[in-house]
Design a protein around this motif. Structure first.
Motif, PDB file in Angstrom:
ATOM      1  N   ASN A 106       0.905  -1.037   0.039  1.00  0.00           N
ATOM      2  CA  ASN A 106       0.059  -0.075  -0.136  1.00  0.00           C
ATOM      3  C   ASN A 106       0.798   1.147   0.150  1.00  0.00           C
ATOM      4  O   ASN A 106       0.454   2.313  -0.785  1.00  0.00           O
ATOM      5  N   ASN A 109       2.430   1.767  -3.536  1.00  0.00           N
ATOM      6  CA  ASN A 109       1.415   2.093  -4.382  1.00  0.00           C
ATOM      7  C   ASN A 109       1.016   3.670  -4.178  1.00  0.00           C
ATOM      8  O   ASN A 109       0.959   4.444  -5.158  1.00  0.00           O
ATOM      9  N   GLU A 110       0.829   4.059  -2.913  1.00  0.00           N
ATOM     10  CA  GLU A 110       0.653   5.355  -2.481  1.00  0.00           C
ATOM     11  C   GLU A 110       1.866   6.280  -2.910  1.00  0.00           C
ATOM     12  O   GLU A 110       1.610   7.671  -3.385  1.00  0.00           O
ATOM     13  N   ASP A 153     -14.044  10.514  -9.651  1.00  0.00           N
ATOM     14  CA  ASP A 153     -14.073   8.986 -10.107  1.00  0.00           C
ATOM     15  C   ASP A 153     -12.961   8.466 -10.669  1.00  0.00           C
ATOM     16  O   ASP A 153     -12.534   7.566 -10.611  1.00  0.00           O
ATOM     17  N   LYS A 156     -10.257   7.790  -8.518  1.00  0.00           N
ATOM     18  CA  LYS A 156     -10.490   6.835  -7.429  1.00  0.00           C
ATOM     19  C   LYS A 156     -10.256   5.587  -8.353  1.00  0.00           C
ATOM     20  O   LYS A 156      -9.710   4.566  -7.936  1.00  0.00           O
ATOM     21  N   ASN A 157     -10.835   5.329  -9.700  1.00  0.00           N
ATOM     22  CA  ASN A 157     -10.111   4.288 -10.484  1.00  0.00           C
ATOM     23  C   ASN A 157      -8.825   4.295 -10.744  1.00  0.00           C
ATOM     24  O   ASN A 157      -8.470   2.985 -10.993  1.00  0.00           O
ATOM     25  N   TRP A 158      -8.063   5.194 -10.860  1.00  0.00           N
ATOM     26  CA  TRP A 158      -6.809   5.346 -11.234  1.00  0.00           C
ATOM     27  C   TRP A 158      -6.045   4.347  -9.908  1.00  0.00           C
ATOM     28  O   TRP A 158      -5.206   3.767 -10.169  1.00  0.00           O
ATOM     29  N   GLN A 159      -6.402   4.969  -8.847  1.00  0.00           N
ATOM     30  CA  GLN A 159      -5.797   4.475  -7.580  1.00  0.00           C
ATOM     31  C   GLN A 159      -6.164   2.895  -7.538  1.00  0.00           C
ATOM     32  O   GLN A 159      -5.124   2.198  -7.107  1.00  0.00           O
ATOM     33  N   LYS A 160      -7.155   2.663  -7.871  1.00  0.00           N
ATOM     34  CA  LYS A 160      -7.572   1.050  -7.787  1.00  0.00           C
ATOM     35  C   LYS A 160      -7.161   0.266  -8.861  1.00  0.00           C
ATOM     36  O   LYS A 160      -6.654  -0.918  -8.643  1.00  0.00           O
ATOM     37  N   HIS A 161      -6.933   0.870 -10.128  1.00  0.00           N
ATOM     38  CA  HIS A 161      -6.933  -0.027 -11.333  1.00  0.00           C
ATOM     39  C   HIS A 161      -5.696   0.561 -12.327  1.00  0.00           C
ATOM     40  O   HIS A 161      -5.965   0.305 -13.455  1.00  0.00           O
ATOM     41  N   SER A 162      -4.817   1.293 -11.737  1.00  0.00           N
ATOM     42  CA  SER A 162      -3.860   1.959 -12.610  1.00  0.00           C
ATOM     43  C   SER A 162      -3.035   1.069 -13.649  1.00  0.00           C
ATOM     44  O   SER A 162      -2.814   1.369 -14.682  1.00  0.00           O
TER      45      SER A 162
END
Length: 178
Positions: A106, A109-110, A153, A156-162
């Protein structure tokens, strides 16, 4: 100041060096604060004071990237830690090791996957999405959108599915076109 409190001061500084050494990657003040606070290693004000002192001593190196300060242990900090690591209680080292092994992905990723937006006016937002490996940028994408909701949105999508999105972009760009 008593010998016991001197020992505690030194131990707390060593704990910070130990955390940075075990992470073995740049870490933001917020991420470091979270590690210290969630594990109740020291109070916030003492933590910030020791972080500043370790930077002044050049045992920790601060580096500003994207308006955030990231910290790493320096060679002299590593040397001091190696010399005094036995002054950190084994129980605290075990807590730190377990915590870091659970949150390392995590934190990485951050640190290396970023998504943020800035308002340009009330109907335009610029979204910035990045993936970096060390100092190399794999992708740095800026998109203008019309609503704050769309900007959130996308972030959020980039953080989860980049990784998936990045692969889809690359595939789309290299695919032969008529």
């Amino acid at each position: 100041m008593s010998i016991a409190s001197n020992r505690e001061l030194a131990e707390n500084k060593l704990i910070l060096l130990y955390i940075l050494d075990k992470l073995n990657m740049p870490v933001s003040n917020l991420q470091l604060t979270k590690i210290v606070m969630e594990n109740k290693l020291m109070n916030y004000f003492i933590f910030q004071q020791f972080l500043d002192e370790l930077c002044s001593l050049k045992f920790i190196s601060p580096k500003i990237t994207d308006n955030k300060t990231y910290y790493t242990i320096t060679p002299s900090g590593k040397q001091a830690l190696d010399y005094f690591v036995n002054h950190i209680p084994k129980g605290i080292k075990l807590i730190i090791n377990n915590y870091i092994s659970n949150v390392r992905k995590n934190i990485r990723n951050e640190t290396f996957i970023k998504a943020d937006f800035t308002p340009e006016n009330e109907n335009e937002f610029t979204v910035t999405c990045q993936i970096r490996e060390d100092t190399f940028s794999l992708i740095d994408l800026k998109i203008s959108v019309g609503t704050k909701s769309d900007a959130k949105d996308i972030c959020k999508n980039w953080q989860k599915h980049s990784q998936t999105i990045y692969s889809e972009i690359i595939e789309s760009l290299i695919k032969p076109r008529d």
